[in-house]
Design an enzyme around this catalytic site. Structure first.
Site, PDB file in Angstrom:
ATOM      1  N   ASP A 135      -1.194  -5.705   5.519  1.00  0.00           N
ATOM      2  CA  ASP A 135      -1.336  -5.091   4.198  1.00  0.00           C
ATOM      3  C   ASP A 135      -2.805  -4.794   3.919  1.00  0.00           C
ATOM      4  OD1 ASP A 135       1.366  -5.497   3.835  1.00  0.00           O
ATOM      5  OD2 ASP A 135       1.110  -7.304   2.629  1.00  0.00           O
ATOM      6  N   ARG A 136      -3.034  -3.891   2.988  1.00  0.00           N
ATOM      7  CA  ARG A 136      -4.407  -3.531   2.609  1.00  0.00           C
ATOM      8  C   ARG A 136      -5.229  -4.764   2.245  1.00  0.00           C
ATOM      9  NH1 ARG A 136      -6.580  -2.755  -2.546  1.00  0.00           N
ATOM     10  NH2 ARG A 136      -8.542  -1.571  -2.564  1.00  0.00           N
TER      11      ARG A 136
END
Length: 312
Positions: A135-136
């Site tokens: 994920d970011r």
């Protein structure tokens, strides 16, 4: 890419060698067949029906061309911490707040953009092939294949459970007072009307898929739990959803828990990656220290040193 055929592989067809030894996918095989000299033995073009002999040199054309490049991945100069680069892969320590892929809201600040810049400086085409995706806001170790052959090998190794990624997470509150390994099994699905958010579903729901997480407590007090987690399955947001399901969301997770004044993201870091080197059975493990924001957060809540606790 050249392979010298050993005695034990003599008698195999090229197809069998590519499937069994390199774990090549059907799509990659189709691409090779369409390339002039995509598959050659001893300098001569051969079909996949060719029977290999001991000491043959099998050559596979794995190089990408500029025609293969996704023009949506624009080169941008972004610092990257590359732990290893070989002819087949990158091991990268991804910082928090960096997406893996470009998207509508992130067109120039992703891992793909950063690698595209490196390739542009080299005058080489980049086809971005991440194996798994963080994920970011999740930091830590990321694996990127450099060609279609290694991508097939690594993807197959991941499906067979030959690749293992370990995470550390800071959880809200005390999840357990023991340090034994626990296993949490849920069924996850996409939340209705959302392309991002996941939720827990029923086992008999055809849209819900099993999510298995192994975890243990490294340190805990009444405010926080430091846990090591190993996802057996690789569902989107799996660790975030499973810990929230247990009533102890990852600290700072504003989707499945709540935002925190101590950290501006969810406190999740992929600190260990064990990966088989392409075309061998050699397992290599890489480690990454947690970023400064997690270290400061842990220090604030425990007055202890995070890197000492996880013993990297």
């Amino acid at each position: 890419m050249d392979f010298k055929i050993c005695k034990e592989d003599a008698g195999l067809t090229v197809l069998s060698f590519l499937k069994k030894k390199l774990k090549i996918s059907n799509s990659a095989l189709t691409s090779l067949k369409q390339i002039d000299m995509g598959i050659a033995a001893n300098g001569n073009h051969v079909t996949v029906r060719y029977i290999l002999c001991e000491n043959d040199i099998l050559s596979i054309m794995e190089k990408d061309t500029f025609a293969d490049v996704n023009e949506a991945v624009e080169p941008h100069e972004i610092p990257l911490k590359i732990l290893l680069e070989t002819d087949d892969l990158f091991i990268i320590d991804k910082p928090p707040f960096m997406p893996t892929h470009p998207s509508h809201n992130h067109t120039d600040d992703t891992l793909a953009n950063a690698l595209a810049y490196i390739y542009e400086k080299r005058g080489e085409p980049l086809v971005f092939r991440p194996i798994g995706r963080l994920d970011r806001n999740t930091s830590g170790l990321s694996l990127v294949a450099k060609n279609v052959i290694s991508a097939s090998f690594l993807h197959h190794a991941r499906l067979r459970g030959l690749m293992q990624k370990k995470y550390i997470a800071l959880l809200d509150g005390c999840i357990s007072n023991d340090t034994e390994w626990h296993t949490t099994t849920t069924y996850m699905k996409r939340m209705k009307d959302s392309v991002i958010v996941r939720c827990i579903g029923d086992p008999d729901d055809p849209e819900a898929f099993i999510a298995i997480t192994h975890w243990r407590v490294i340190f805990a007090n009444e405010k926080i739990s430091l846990v090591e987690a190993i996802p057996e399955t690789g569902r989107t947001h799996q660790l975030r959803v499973n810990f929230a399901y247990l009533g102890h969301a990852i600290l700072g997770d504003d989707i499945y828990g709540s935002a925190s004044p101590l950290i501006a993201r969810h406190a999740l870091h992929a600190y260990s990656l064990t990966v088989p080197m392409p075309y061998t059975d050699e397992q290599t493990t890489f480690c990454s220290l947690p970023p400064e924001d997690m270290q400061k957060c842990f220090k604030e809540l425990t007055d202890r040193d995070l890197t000492t606790e996880i013993n990297i």
